[in-house]
Design an enzyme around this catalytic site. Structure first.
Site, short mmCIF file in Angstrom:
data_model
loop_
_atom_site.label_atom_id
_atom_site.label_comp_id
_atom_site.label_asym_id
_atom_site.label_seq_id
_atom_site.Cartn_x
_atom_site.Cartn_y
_atom_site.Cartn_z
N ILE A 191 0.89 -1.18 0.00
CA ILE A 191 0.00 0.00 0.00
C ILE A 191 0.92 1.22 0.00
O ILE A 191 1.71 1.41 0.93
CB ILE A 191 -1.01 0.00 1.17
CG1 ILE A 191 -1.84 1.30 1.18
CG2 ILE A 191 -0.35 -0.23 2.52
CD1 ILE A 191 -3.05 1.28 2.13
N TYR A 192 0.85 1.97 -1.06
CA TYR A 192 1.79 3.08 -1.26
C TYR A 192 1.09 4.28 -1.87
O TYR A 192 0.35 4.15 -2.84
CB TYR A 192 2.93 2.66 -2.19
CG TYR A 192 3.89 1.68 -1.55
CD1 TYR A 192 4.98 2.13 -0.82
CD2 TYR A 192 3.69 0.31 -1.67
CE1 TYR A 192 5.85 1.24 -0.21
CE2 TYR A 192 4.55 -0.60 -1.08
CZ TYR A 192 5.63 -0.12 -0.35
OH TYR A 192 6.49 -1.00 0.25
N GLY A 239 -4.57 6.76 1.35
CA GLY A 239 -4.25 5.51 2.06
C GLY A 239 -5.49 4.94 2.73
O GLY A 239 -5.75 3.73 2.68
N ASN A 254 10.19 0.67 9.43
CA ASN A 254 9.19 1.59 8.85
C ASN A 254 8.15 1.95 9.92
O ASN A 254 7.00 1.53 9.90
CB ASN A 254 8.53 0.94 7.63
CG ASN A 254 7.70 1.93 6.82
OD1 ASN A 254 7.44 3.05 7.27
ND2 ASN A 254 7.27 1.51 5.64
N GLU A 255 8.59 2.80 10.84
CA GLU A 255 7.74 3.13 11.99
C GLU A 255 6.53 3.97 11.58
O GLU A 255 5.47 3.90 12.20
CB GLU A 255 8.57 3.86 13.05
CG GLU A 255 9.58 2.91 13.69
CD GLU A 255 10.52 3.60 14.65
OE1 GLU A 255 10.35 4.80 14.92
OE2 GLU A 255 11.45 2.91 15.13
N TYR A 307 -0.88 1.75 10.46
CA TYR A 307 -1.62 0.50 10.62
C TYR A 307 -2.23 0.38 12.03
O TYR A 307 -3.35 -0.08 12.20
CB TYR A 307 -0.72 -0.71 10.35
CG TYR A 307 -0.21 -0.79 8.94
CD1 TYR A 307 -1.05 -0.58 7.85
CD2 TYR A 307 1.13 -1.08 8.68
CE1 TYR A 307 -0.57 -0.65 6.55
CE2 TYR A 307 1.61 -1.16 7.38
CZ TYR A 307 0.76 -0.94 6.32
OH TYR A 307 1.22 -1.01 5.04
N LYS A 352 -3.12 2.76 13.95
CA LYS A 352 -4.28 3.66 14.02
C LYS A 352 -5.49 3.05 13.31
O LYS A 352 -6.64 3.31 13.68
CB LYS A 352 -3.92 5.00 13.36
CG LYS A 352 -5.05 5.98 13.40
CD LYS A 352 -4.57 7.41 13.30
CE LYS A 352 -5.76 8.32 13.57
NZ LYS A 352 -5.49 9.70 13.32
C1 LIG Z 1 1.16 4.71 4.98
C2 LIG Z 1 0.43 5.42 3.86
C3 LIG Z 1 -0.09 4.40 2.84
C4 LIG Z 1 -0.77 6.21 4.45
O1 LIG Z 1 -1.46 6.84 3.38
P1 LIG Z 1 -1.90 8.38 3.50
O2 LIG Z 1 -2.70 8.68 2.28
O3 LIG Z 1 -0.70 9.21 3.73
O4 LIG Z 1 -2.79 8.37 4.80
P2 LIG Z 1 -4.25 9.02 4.98
O5 LIG Z 1 -4.21 10.45 4.60
O6 LIG Z 1 -5.25 8.18 4.28
O7 LIG Z 1 -4.47 8.89 6.55
C5 LIG Z 1 -5.55 8.16 7.10
C6 LIG Z 1 -5.51 8.27 8.60
O8 LIG Z 1 -4.32 7.66 9.08
C7 LIG Z 1 -3.54 8.63 9.79
N1 LIG Z 1 -2.13 8.44 9.46
C8 LIG Z 1 -1.54 8.53 8.26
N2 LIG Z 1 -0.21 8.33 8.39
C9 LIG Z 1 0.00 8.14 9.71
C10 LIG Z 1 1.15 7.88 10.50
N3 LIG Z 1 2.36 7.78 9.95
N4 LIG Z 1 1.01 7.73 11.82
C11 LIG Z 1 -0.20 7.80 12.43
N5 LIG Z 1 -1.34 8.03 11.72
C12 LIG Z 1 -1.23 8.19 10.40
C13 LIG Z 1 -4.02 9.98 9.31
O9 LIG Z 1 -3.79 10.97 10.28
C14 LIG Z 1 -5.47 9.72 9.08
O10 LIG Z 1 -6.17 9.74 10.33
P3 LIG Z 1 -7.44 10.69 10.56
O11 LIG Z 1 -8.48 10.15 9.59
O12 LIG Z 1 -7.78 10.50 11.99
O13 LIG Z 1 -6.98 12.05 10.19
C15 LIG Z 1 1.34 6.46 3.14
O14 LIG Z 1 1.78 7.39 4.07
C16 LIG Z 1 2.52 5.87 2.41
O15 LIG Z 1 2.42 5.52 1.23
N6 LIG Z 1 3.69 5.75 3.09
C17 LIG Z 1 4.93 5.32 2.44
C18 LIG Z 1 4.86 3.92 1.92
C19 LIG Z 1 4.75 2.89 3.00
O16 LIG Z 1 5.47 2.91 3.98
N7 LIG Z 1 3.83 1.94 2.77
C20 LIG Z 1 3.61 0.84 3.66
C21 LIG Z 1 4.57 -0.24 3.39
S1 LIG Z 1 4.35 -1.58 4.51
#
Ligand SMILES: CC(C)(COP(=O)(O)OP(=O)(O)OC[C@H]1O[C@@H](n2cnc3c(N)ncnc32)[C@H](O)[C@@H]1OP(=O)(O)O)[C@@H](O)C(=O)NCCC(=O)NCCS
Length: 172
Positions: free
Chosen positions: A97-98, A109, A136-137, A143, A145
């Site tokens: 999921i990226y 996300g 990948n903290e 996750y 959350k």
């Molecule tokens: C992890 C990832 C998929 C999240 O997608 P995103 O579009 O940035 O997240 P969203 O905007 O949909 O956030 C949804 C909710 O999660 C929360 N959230 C997002 N990133 C967060 C984090 N790092 N820590 C805590 N909460 C987080 C948001 O605050 C939001 O909560 P809310 O609805 O209460 O405001 C994205 O940041 C990403 O692609 N990261 C890099 C790639 C990666 O590490 N992928 C996973 C590999 S295992």
């Protein structure tokens, strides 16, 4: 805010899927890995032939998030034998999921995860699981959350490097 929508990827979407796969993988892991390991991973897993085979597999599905006409993120779901671990018939794995860095925090996300939950419910899966790198903290916090809890570990191979993943799961 412009609305984000999700589509299931078909062979017609192979080019944006490949671009998203490579760009997001680089953005997330390039700083932690050797250029050789990165290159090996990108060319092995994200080449057109490999992605086409996966799109055609009944146990693998890709969904792409768009903002207007711009592809901004994707998710890969595995069931059955396509799962990288467990391989139970009643579980669903989120293998990837990226979201592109510049579009993170806009709920793409969340929408991709909602799609995974909808697919899992449709398939009457008992739970969704995934592996996330111990380092990948940021993703672990996302996750957590979203209701995922740790339940084990497995090895993820990136090029020549063996990395430890935390396994997390969430009931649906
Ligand atoms: C992890 C990832 C998929 C999240 O997608 P995103 O579009 O940035 O997240 P969203 O905007 O949909 O956030 C949804 C909710 O999660 C929360 N959230 C997002 N990133 C967060 C984090 N790092 N820590 C805590 N909460 C987080 C948001 O605050 C939001 O909560 P809310 O609805 O209460 O405001 C994205 O940041 C990403 O692609 N990261 C890099 C790639 C990666 O590490 N992928 C996973 C590999 S295992």
């Amino acid at each position: 805010m412009t609305s984000i929508y999700i589509i299931r990827a078909t062979l017609e979407n192979i080019t944006p899927l490949q671009t998203l796969s490579v760009t997001t993988f680089r953005e997330t892991y390039e700083a932690y890995n050797t250029p050789e390991d990165m290159q090996h991973h990108l060319s092995t897993h994200f080449n057109t032939a490999q992605l086409s085979t996966e799109i055609n597999s009944p146990d693998i599905s890709y969904y792409i998030a768009f903002q207007q006409n711009t592809p901004i993120g994707y998710i890969r779901l595995n069931t059955g034998q396509a799962q990288t671990d467990l391989k139970d018939q009643d579980t669903l794995e989120i293998e990837r999921i990226y979201v592109l860095q510049q579009f993170q925090g806009l709920k793409a996300g969340q929408l991709l995860l909602d799609k995974a939950i909808a697919v899992a419910r449709e398939k009457k899966a008992a739970f969704i699981w995934l592996g996330v790198w111990t380092k990948n903290e940021k993703a672990q916090a996302f996750y957590h959350k979203q209701g995922f809890v740790p339940f084990g570990q497995h090895i993820f191979r990136l090029g020549a490097d063996e990395q430890m993943d935390i396994l997390m799961k969430r009931d649906i």
